[in-house]
Motif scaffolding. Structure first.
Motif, short mmCIF file in Angstrom:
data_model
loop_
_atom_site.label_atom_id
_atom_site.label_comp_id
_atom_site.label_asym_id
_atom_site.label_seq_id
_atom_site.Cartn_x
_atom_site.Cartn_y
_atom_site.Cartn_z
N LEU A 170 0.83 -1.20 0.00
CA LEU A 170 0.00 0.00 0.00
C LEU A 170 0.87 1.26 0.00
O LEU A 170 0.54 2.25 -0.66
CB LEU A 170 -0.95 0.00 1.19
N ALA A 171 1.98 1.24 0.74
CA ALA A 171 2.90 2.38 0.73
C ALA A 171 3.45 2.61 -0.68
O ALA A 171 3.54 3.75 -1.16
CB ALA A 171 4.04 2.15 1.72
N GLY A 172 3.82 1.52 -1.35
CA GLY A 172 4.34 1.64 -2.72
C GLY A 172 3.30 2.17 -3.67
O GLY A 172 3.60 3.03 -4.53
N ASN A 173 2.07 1.70 -3.57
CA ASN A 173 1.03 2.18 -4.47
C ASN A 173 0.67 3.63 -4.19
O ASN A 173 0.33 4.38 -5.11
CB ASN A 173 -0.21 1.28 -4.38
N PHE A 174 0.75 4.04 -2.92
CA PHE A 174 0.57 5.47 -2.61
C PHE A 174 1.62 6.31 -3.34
O PHE A 174 1.30 7.34 -3.94
CB PHE A 174 0.65 5.69 -1.10
#
Length: 289
Positions: free
Chosen positions: A168-172
């Motif tokens: 999720l951090a990467g997709n953010f």
């Protein structure tokens, strides 16, 4: 290895195909049977329970609701014949990952969270980057499958939800990059500079990385179909990131702005277009959309 694969969207089909080509025996199931028949060399089965058995069961479903419906509400962990390991590769919430880890522990089925970075074209070549969290022995058992689907597996500890937090951090960050490129292109165009020329410069110099180059080229060409990863799924991931941030007291003001822009894009009919279509929000606002 004897593998069951559940969830055959564009990503799932490509990943299952890699497992077949690597010599594994792969049973496949999808809600729409035609998707299962499209995986050459795999064995389509009639029910999810027939796939959720063998050495390893892999799930690659669209969201929390789909994964919970199939695995939990479908009662697959209650069947007598269960897999030796569940490899969950979907992008899901941190909360559901925690729930699934607990449910699997009670059922005695090892659980590894292994979400992926990469679009369908990358998945087809077995070059995904895979983030894996779970017991080291379970990850080691899954290694032949991870190696077949990915260029590299990045371990993030024994708690499965950590892998989902990383995803999720990467997709953010990915969605943030698209928003930044859209705003920069609109800004440049307001001063008489072609947005495509700006993006060509920056994505080949300061920002010469796959995300900037790939999505920058789509924004420059206004090429939003066919989608590699649709905007509606990007909106889902930002909502999941915000929910997970709140549970640990982390403020993400830019994620909130991204959520609002993604909602606007969906309202304008771009939900099923490529995530790069997020750039159309600022373009429309500035009269250039």
């Amino acid at each position: 290895m004897d593998v069951g694969f559940i969830g055959l969207g564009r990503m799932g089909r490509a990943m299952a195909g890699c497992l077949v080509r690597a010599g594994h025996s792969v049973r496949v199931w999808n809600r729409s049977p035609e998707a299962a028949r499209a995986v050459e060399g795999a064995n389509p089965v009639a029910t999810a329970a027939e796939a959720f058995r063998g050495d390893v069961a892999v799930t690659m479903l669209a969201d929390d609701a789909a994964l919970r419906s199939v695995i939990v509400e479908g009662g697959l962990l209650d069947w007598a014949e269960r897999p030796g390991l569940h490899l969950s590769m979907s992008t899901i919430s941190v909360a559901l990952a925690q729930d699934l880890a607990a449910i699997h522990a009670r059922a005695g089925v090892p659980y590894v969270a292994a979400p992926v970075f990469g679009r369908p074209d990358v998945a087809e070549t077995g070059a995904l980057n895979i983030v894996a969290s779970g017991e080291a022995e379970a990850i080691a058992r899954a290694a032949p499958l991870l190696d077949a689907m990915g260029a590299k597996t990045w371990p993030f500890g024994t708690e499965p939800q950590r892998a989902n937090a990383v995803k999720l951090a990467g997709n953010f960050m990915l969605v943030s990059a698209i928003e930044a490129m859209g705003e920069a292109a609109a800004f440049a165009e307001g001063h008489g500079v072609a947005g495509a020329d700006l993006l060509d410069l920056l994505t080949n110099t300061l920002f010469a990385s796959p995300v900037y180059k790939g999505y920058g080229a789509s924004i420059a060409a206004k090429r939003y179909e066919p989608p590699g990863f649709n905007l509606r799924l990007g909106a889902k991931d930002i909502r999941l990131a915000l929910a997970a941030a709140e549970t640990v007291g982390v403020s993400m003001p830019f994620a909130s702005a991204l959520r609002d822009n993604l909602i606007e894009a969906i309202a304008q009919g771009d939900g099923d277009k490529d995530l790069a279509a997020l750039a159309r929000v600022v373009a429309r606002r500035s009269g250039r959309g």
